[in-house]
Scaffold this motif. Structure first.
Motif, mmCIF file in Angstrom:
data_model
loop_
_atom_site.group_PDB
_atom_site.id
_atom_site.type_symbol
_atom_site.label_atom_id
_atom_site.label_comp_id
_atom_site.label_asym_id
_atom_site.label_seq_id
_atom_site.Cartn_x
_atom_site.Cartn_y
_atom_site.Cartn_z
ATOM 1 N N PHE A 77 -3.757 12.922 1.057
ATOM 2 C CA PHE A 77 -3.903 11.583 1.605
ATOM 3 C C PHE A 77 -4.991 10.808 0.856
ATOM 4 O O PHE A 77 -6.099 11.311 0.662
ATOM 5 C CB PHE A 77 -4.239 11.658 3.100
ATOM 6 N N MET A 78 -4.653 9.619 0.385
ATOM 7 C CA MET A 78 -5.540 8.734 -0.377
ATOM 8 C C MET A 78 -5.903 9.289 -1.754
ATOM 9 O O MET A 78 -6.816 8.800 -2.402
ATOM 10 C CB MET A 78 -6.817 8.420 0.413
ATOM 11 N N SER A 79 -5.161 10.272 -2.223
ATOM 12 C CA SER A 79 -5.364 10.794 -3.575
ATOM 13 C C SER A 79 -4.019 11.219 -4.158
ATOM 14 O O SER A 79 -3.624 12.388 -4.017
ATOM 15 C CB SER A 79 -6.332 11.991 -3.560
ATOM 16 N N PRO A 80 -3.272 10.338 -4.766
ATOM 17 C CA PRO A 80 -3.661 8.949 -4.991
ATOM 18 C C PRO A 80 -3.195 8.033 -3.856
ATOM 19 O O PRO A 80 -2.391 8.417 -3.008
ATOM 20 C CB PRO A 80 -2.904 8.614 -6.272
ATOM 21 N N PHE A 83 0.853 -1.187 0.000
ATOM 22 C CA PHE A 83 0.000 0.000 0.000
ATOM 23 C C PHE A 83 0.886 1.234 0.000
ATOM 24 O O PHE A 83 1.854 1.322 0.765
ATOM 25 C CB PHE A 83 -0.896 -0.010 1.244
ATOM 26 N N LYS A 84 0.548 2.205 -0.854
ATOM 27 C CA LYS A 84 1.327 3.437 -0.956
ATOM 28 C C LYS A 84 0.385 4.641 -1.004
ATOM 29 O O LYS A 84 -0.619 4.626 -1.720
ATOM 30 C CB LYS A 84 2.174 3.465 -2.244
ATOM 31 N N THR A 85 0.719 5.666 -0.247
ATOM 32 C CA THR A 85 0.040 6.950 -0.363
ATOM 33 C C THR A 85 0.934 8.011 0.283
ATOM 34 O O THR A 85 2.125 7.776 0.477
ATOM 35 C CB THR A 85 -1.370 6.926 0.271
ATOM 36 N N GLN A 86 0.361 9.176 0.623
ATOM 37 C CA GLN A 86 1.122 10.257 1.247
ATOM 38 C C GLN A 86 0.276 10.881 2.355
ATOM 39 O O GLN A 86 -0.926 10.682 2.421
ATOM 40 C CB GLN A 86 1.543 11.308 0.227
ATOM 41 N N PHE A 87 0.942 11.652 3.243
ATOM 42 C CA PHE A 87 0.258 12.251 4.378
ATOM 43 C C PHE A 87 -0.477 13.536 4.024
ATOM 44 O O PHE A 87 -1.551 13.803 4.547
ATOM 45 C CB PHE A 87 1.281 12.613 5.483
ATOM 46 N N ASP A 88 0.099 14.361 3.166
ATOM 47 C CA ASP A 88 -0.278 15.774 3.094
ATOM 48 C C ASP A 88 -0.590 16.199 1.663
ATOM 49 O O ASP A 88 -0.373 15.452 0.708
ATOM 50 C CB ASP A 88 0.886 16.610 3.652
ATOM 51 N N TYR A 89 -1.044 17.448 1.543
ATOM 52 C CA TYR A 89 -1.322 18.028 0.240
ATOM 53 C C TYR A 89 -0.020 18.243 -0.537
ATOM 54 O O TYR A 89 1.010 18.605 0.038
ATOM 55 C CB TYR A 89 -2.029 19.376 0.381
ATOM 56 N N GLY A 90 -0.099 18.053 -1.839
ATOM 57 C CA GLY A 90 1.011 18.373 -2.719
ATOM 58 C C GLY A 90 0.542 19.316 -3.807
ATOM 59 O O GLY A 90 -0.589 19.209 -4.304
ATOM 60 N N TYR A 91 1.400 20.277 -4.195
ATOM 61 C CA TYR A 91 1.035 21.306 -5.168
ATOM 62 C C TYR A 91 2.079 21.368 -6.277
ATOM 63 O O TYR A 91 3.259 21.068 -6.059
ATOM 64 C CB TYR A 91 0.924 22.675 -4.496
ATOM 65 N N SER A 92 1.644 21.818 -7.455
ATOM 66 C CA SER A 92 2.566 21.952 -8.579
ATOM 67 C C SER A 92 3.242 23.322 -8.595
ATOM 68 O O SER A 92 4.187 23.526 -9.369
ATOM 69 C CB SER A 92 1.835 21.736 -9.907
ATOM 70 N N THR A 116 -6.191 1.793 -7.778
ATOM 71 C CA THR A 116 -5.786 3.181 -7.608
ATOM 72 C C THR A 116 -6.939 3.941 -6.977
ATOM 73 O O THR A 116 -8.067 3.917 -7.482
ATOM 74 C CB THR A 116 -5.419 3.824 -8.956
ATOM 75 N N PHE A 117 -6.678 4.609 -5.852
ATOM 76 C CA PHE A 117 -7.681 5.405 -5.149
ATOM 77 C C PHE A 117 -7.424 6.892 -5.406
ATOM 78 O O PHE A 117 -6.290 7.361 -5.254
ATOM 79 C CB PHE A 117 -7.608 5.170 -3.635
ATOM 80 N N VAL A 118 -8.459 7.625 -5.763
ATOM 81 C CA VAL A 118 -8.409 9.083 -5.834
ATOM 82 C C VAL A 118 -9.687 9.574 -5.155
ATOM 83 O O VAL A 118 -10.723 9.737 -5.790
ATOM 84 C CB VAL A 118 -8.310 9.596 -7.285
ATOM 85 N N LEU A 119 -9.612 9.800 -3.838
ATOM 86 C CA LEU A 119 -10.808 10.113 -3.064
ATOM 87 C C LEU A 119 -11.143 11.595 -3.054
ATOM 88 O O LEU A 119 -12.251 11.972 -2.673
ATOM 89 C CB LEU A 119 -10.644 9.603 -1.626
ATOM 90 N N ASP A 120 -10.203 12.438 -3.453
ATOM 91 C CA ASP A 120 -10.481 13.869 -3.554
ATOM 92 C C ASP A 120 -11.351 14.130 -4.780
ATOM 93 O O ASP A 120 -11.019 13.724 -5.894
ATOM 94 C CB ASP A 120 -9.166 14.649 -3.665
#
Length: 294
Positions: free
Chosen positions: A141-144, A120-129, A173-177
């Motif tokens: 988190f959970m996106s993706p 299982f792989k995901t991240q904790f926080d928001y990421g921006y471009s 693949t989960f994209v919950l946002d």
């Protein structure tokens, strides 16, 4: 839903085994490393210019392995989070990962194991471009998030090397946002939160203590081919980590991560979407470190 139920069943079976194993802890091998790197720059009336800055990265890599007779059960929890703030700008992350792997094997003889694997792989926080403005969101988190469940064979000649081969792998693949889901980010159908793929997986892990004096190295390579769509486009996730020990509490870490996924589009700082590209991340830090367990 079937994938989630299968994962819960696998975890439930593993939990029962773990409870039984606690009766004799000699079959368990638990350990890992934690590290924290920090740097700070403060400028006052500095003629050459610049900005005050703060940066820190926290890493935890741990393992919980069980071995008794013909049973082999390996678990890895790999976490990382880092932030940088310059002057009055918004902080932005420089490291962010949640990676959990559980692999259960039963001996097939001659260093081979019948195995079931879940990662299982995901991240904790928001990421921006567009950091530090932080207006164009790319992840949270959970996106993706990615969940792989598979059955296969594991070649494990020693505790330091594993080659897992699975012709039966499901990848979710989960994209919950909602905003990312509507945009069809990470390969999901626009408006959908899940994407199911079925295919084949190869996972190789290797590590070597004291490659040279006081330098440990570890590497991981994941290859996935979706047999339901474009099997020639293989997903690649390769990581290489060097740990350089100075003394019991001080160390340096250098890590390199290469990812290619045909379903991940590159979004530039203007928010313009481009085709998939090879992703590369390099991290180097020096700071406090503690190694625990066996």
């Amino acid at each position: 839903m079937k994938k989630i139920l299968l994962s819960l069943m696998l975890l439930g079976s593993i939990s029962i085994l773990a409870q039984d194993a606690k009766k004799d802890t000699t079959y368990w091998k638990v350990g890992g490393t934690t590290s924290f790197t920090f740097n700070q720059v403060s400028l006052t009336n500095w003629a050459a210019g610049g900005k005050n800055s703060l940066a820190g990265t926290f890493l935890v890599n741990s393992y919980f392995n069980y071995k008794k007779e013909k049973v082999n059960w390996d678990n890895v929890v790999d976490l990382g989070y880092g932030l940088t703030k310059q002057g009055k700008d918004n902080p932005f992350k420089t490291e962010d990962k949640i990676y959990i792997v559980s692999k259960f094997g039963y001996s097939a003889g001659k260093k081979w194991f019948y195995s079931a694997l879940m990662d299982f792989k995901t991240q904790f926080d928001y990421g921006y471009s567009d950091p530090p403005e932080n207006t164009i969101k790319l992840s949270e988190f959970m996106s993706p998030a990615y969940l792989n469940v598979s059955l296969g064979m594991d070649y494990k000649p020693s505790e330091n090397f594993s080659l897992y081969l699975s012709p039966l792998t499901s990848k979710t693949t989960f994209v919950l946002d909602d905003s990312l889901s509507i945009a069809g980010a990470y390969g999901v159908t626009p408006g959908k939160n899940l994407r199911e793929e079925y295919g084949a997986l190869v996972k190789m892990t290797a590590k070597k203590a004291n490659l040279v004096k006081n330098v440990d190295v570890a590497t991981r390579l994941d290859l996935f081919s979706s047999l339901t769509e474009k099997p020639q486009n293989i997903d690649v996730d390769w990581e290489l980590v060097f740990n350089l020990k100075v003394n019991e509490w001080l160390s340096a870490i250098a890590s390199f991560n290469l990812i290619y996924d045909d379903d991940i589009k590159y979004v530039d700082s203007d928010g313009t979407e481009h085709g998939p590209r090879a992703q590369f991340k390099q991290l180097f830090g020096f700071g406090l470190s503690y190694k625990f367990g066996s």
